[in-house]
Scaffold this motif. Structure first.
Motif, PDB file in Angstrom:
ATOM      1  N   THR A 175      -2.745   5.933   1.388  1.00 32.74           N
ATOM      2  CA  THR A 175      -3.274   6.323  -0.624  1.00 32.74           C
ATOM      3  C   THR A 175      -4.546   4.842  -0.910  1.00 32.74           C
ATOM      4  O   THR A 175      -5.682   5.245  -1.565  1.00 32.74           O
ATOM      5  CB  THR A 175      -1.917   5.864  -1.441  1.00 32.74           C
ATOM      6  OG1 THR A 175      -1.622   6.535  -0.365  1.00 32.74           O
ATOM      7  CG2 THR A 175      -2.420   5.527  -2.489  1.00 32.74           C
ATOM      8  N   SER A 176      -4.123   4.111   0.351  1.00 28.31           N
ATOM      9  CA  SER A 176      -5.832   2.700   0.444  1.00 28.31           C
ATOM     10  C   SER A 176      -6.993   3.715   0.330  1.00 28.31           C
ATOM     11  O   SER A 176      -8.393   3.399   0.109  1.00 28.31           O
ATOM     12  CB  SER A 176      -4.973   1.594   1.208  1.00 28.31           C
ATOM     13  OG  SER A 176      -6.376   0.942   1.511  1.00 28.31           O
ATOM     14  N   ALA A 177      -7.542   4.231   1.122  1.00 29.01           N
ATOM     15  CA  ALA A 177      -8.153   4.772   1.688  1.00 29.01           C
ATOM     16  C   ALA A 177      -8.841   6.296   1.039  1.00 29.01           C
ATOM     17  O   ALA A 177     -10.048   5.488   0.872  1.00 29.01           O
ATOM     18  CB  ALA A 177      -7.833   5.758   2.946  1.00 29.01           C
ATOM     19  N   LEU A 178      -7.778   6.323  -0.083  1.00 25.78           N
ATOM     20  CA  LEU A 178      -7.755   7.539  -1.232  1.00 25.78           C
ATOM     21  C   LEU A 178      -8.862   6.773  -1.941  1.00 25.78           C
ATOM     22  O   LEU A 178     -10.143   6.969  -3.213  1.00 25.78           O
ATOM     23  CB  LEU A 178      -6.621   8.027  -1.433  1.00 25.78           C
ATOM     24  CG  LEU A 178      -7.288   8.554  -2.205  1.00 25.78           C
ATOM     25  CD1 LEU A 178      -7.807  10.420  -2.107  1.00 25.78           C
ATOM     26  CD2 LEU A 178      -5.647   9.407  -2.868  1.00 25.78           C
ATOM     27  N   TYR A 179      -8.601   5.340  -2.054  1.00 24.54           N
ATOM     28  CA  TYR A 179      -9.389   5.455  -3.768  1.00 24.54           C
ATOM     29  C   TYR A 179     -10.705   4.417  -2.577  1.00 24.54           C
ATOM     30  O   TYR A 179     -11.169   3.666  -3.780  1.00 24.54           O
ATOM     31  CB  TYR A 179      -8.076   3.534  -3.892  1.00 24.54           C
ATOM     32  CG  TYR A 179      -6.731   4.179  -5.252  1.00 24.54           C
ATOM     33  CD1 TYR A 179      -7.373   3.580  -6.444  1.00 24.54           C
ATOM     34  CD2 TYR A 179      -5.837   4.441  -4.802  1.00 24.54           C
ATOM     35  CE1 TYR A 179      -6.402   4.010  -7.328  1.00 24.54           C
ATOM     36  CE2 TYR A 179      -4.544   5.039  -5.633  1.00 24.54           C
ATOM     37  CZ  TYR A 179      -5.085   5.207  -7.128  1.00 24.54           C
ATOM     38  OH  TYR A 179      -4.001   5.203  -7.833  1.00 24.54           O
TER      39      TYR A 179
END
Length: 210
Positions: A175-179
């Protein structure tokens, strides 16, 4: 050391398949919004529904509540994009009004202070005020997106910059990579929407006066 590396890689590929489904649908949602596609709303509803569970498990209670608000706003935004223009026509891209900026700033400041205080003293939230700020900023950005205000992408850029380290800290690596990807999509969305707005303005000038 090998054990630590194993734990990192396990977290990096996601604590559960559910997070990856949320990541993929979340990316699709923002990409569709940047393309001014109405499909961004049903995809957003699915993604937000999944993220309610993901964030609850991670102890990000404010962000979990945010997903519920996003679902409600997505339903309303879906209608606005279809019928929010003059004569219930499709809503065009426009600039944010001064009154809307004032309301957004006051809301973000008040929510961050108030809800951050509540989370700090009544829950086990680890980053209560940052969690509250990103929640408030996301709601403000979503409201402007719902109204097709060009500057919604500015707010998303600010929120995404803050989300990346918070989610990494909470070991939600996918999710961090998604943001991080959302940052690029926000810039792309701003360019696309500005181009669409200028095109609409040009067509309006070319229309014959009665």
């Amino acid at each position: 050391m090998l054990q630590s590396l194993y734990e990192f890689l396990t977290a990096a590929v996601g604590n559960s398949p559910l997070e990856w489904v949320a990541v993929l649908t979340g990316f699709a949602c923002v990409w569709l919004a940047a393309r001014e596609s109405l499909w961004n709303f049903p995809v957003a509803i699915v993604s937000c529904g999944i993220y309610i569970v993901v964030y609850l498990r991670a102890g990000l209670y404010s962000d979990s509540m945010l997903q519920v608000m996003f679902i409600a706003l997505s339903v309303y935004g879906w209608y606005e994009w279809l019928y929010g223009g003059r004569g219930k026509t499709e809503l065009p891209v426009s600039h944010t009004r001064r009154r809307e900026w004032v309301v957004c700033v006051l809301f973000v400041a008040g929510f961050t202070a108030g809800f951050g205080y509540y989370l700090e003293h009544n829950t086990d939230a680890t980053v209560p005020h940052w969690d509250s700020f990103t929640t408030a900023g996301s709601l403000a950005a979503q409201y402007l997106l719902m109204r097709k205000r060009l500057e919604n992408w500015w707010l998303w850029i600010v929120v995404d910059i803050i989300y990346v380290p918070i989610l990494w800290y909470k070991q939600l690596y996918p999710t961090s990579a998604l943001y991080a990807l959302y940052l690029g999509l926000a810039v792309y969305g701003y360019v696309q929407w500005r181009r669409a707005m200028r095109k609409d303005e040009l067509l309006l000038k070319l229309e014959p006066n009665d």
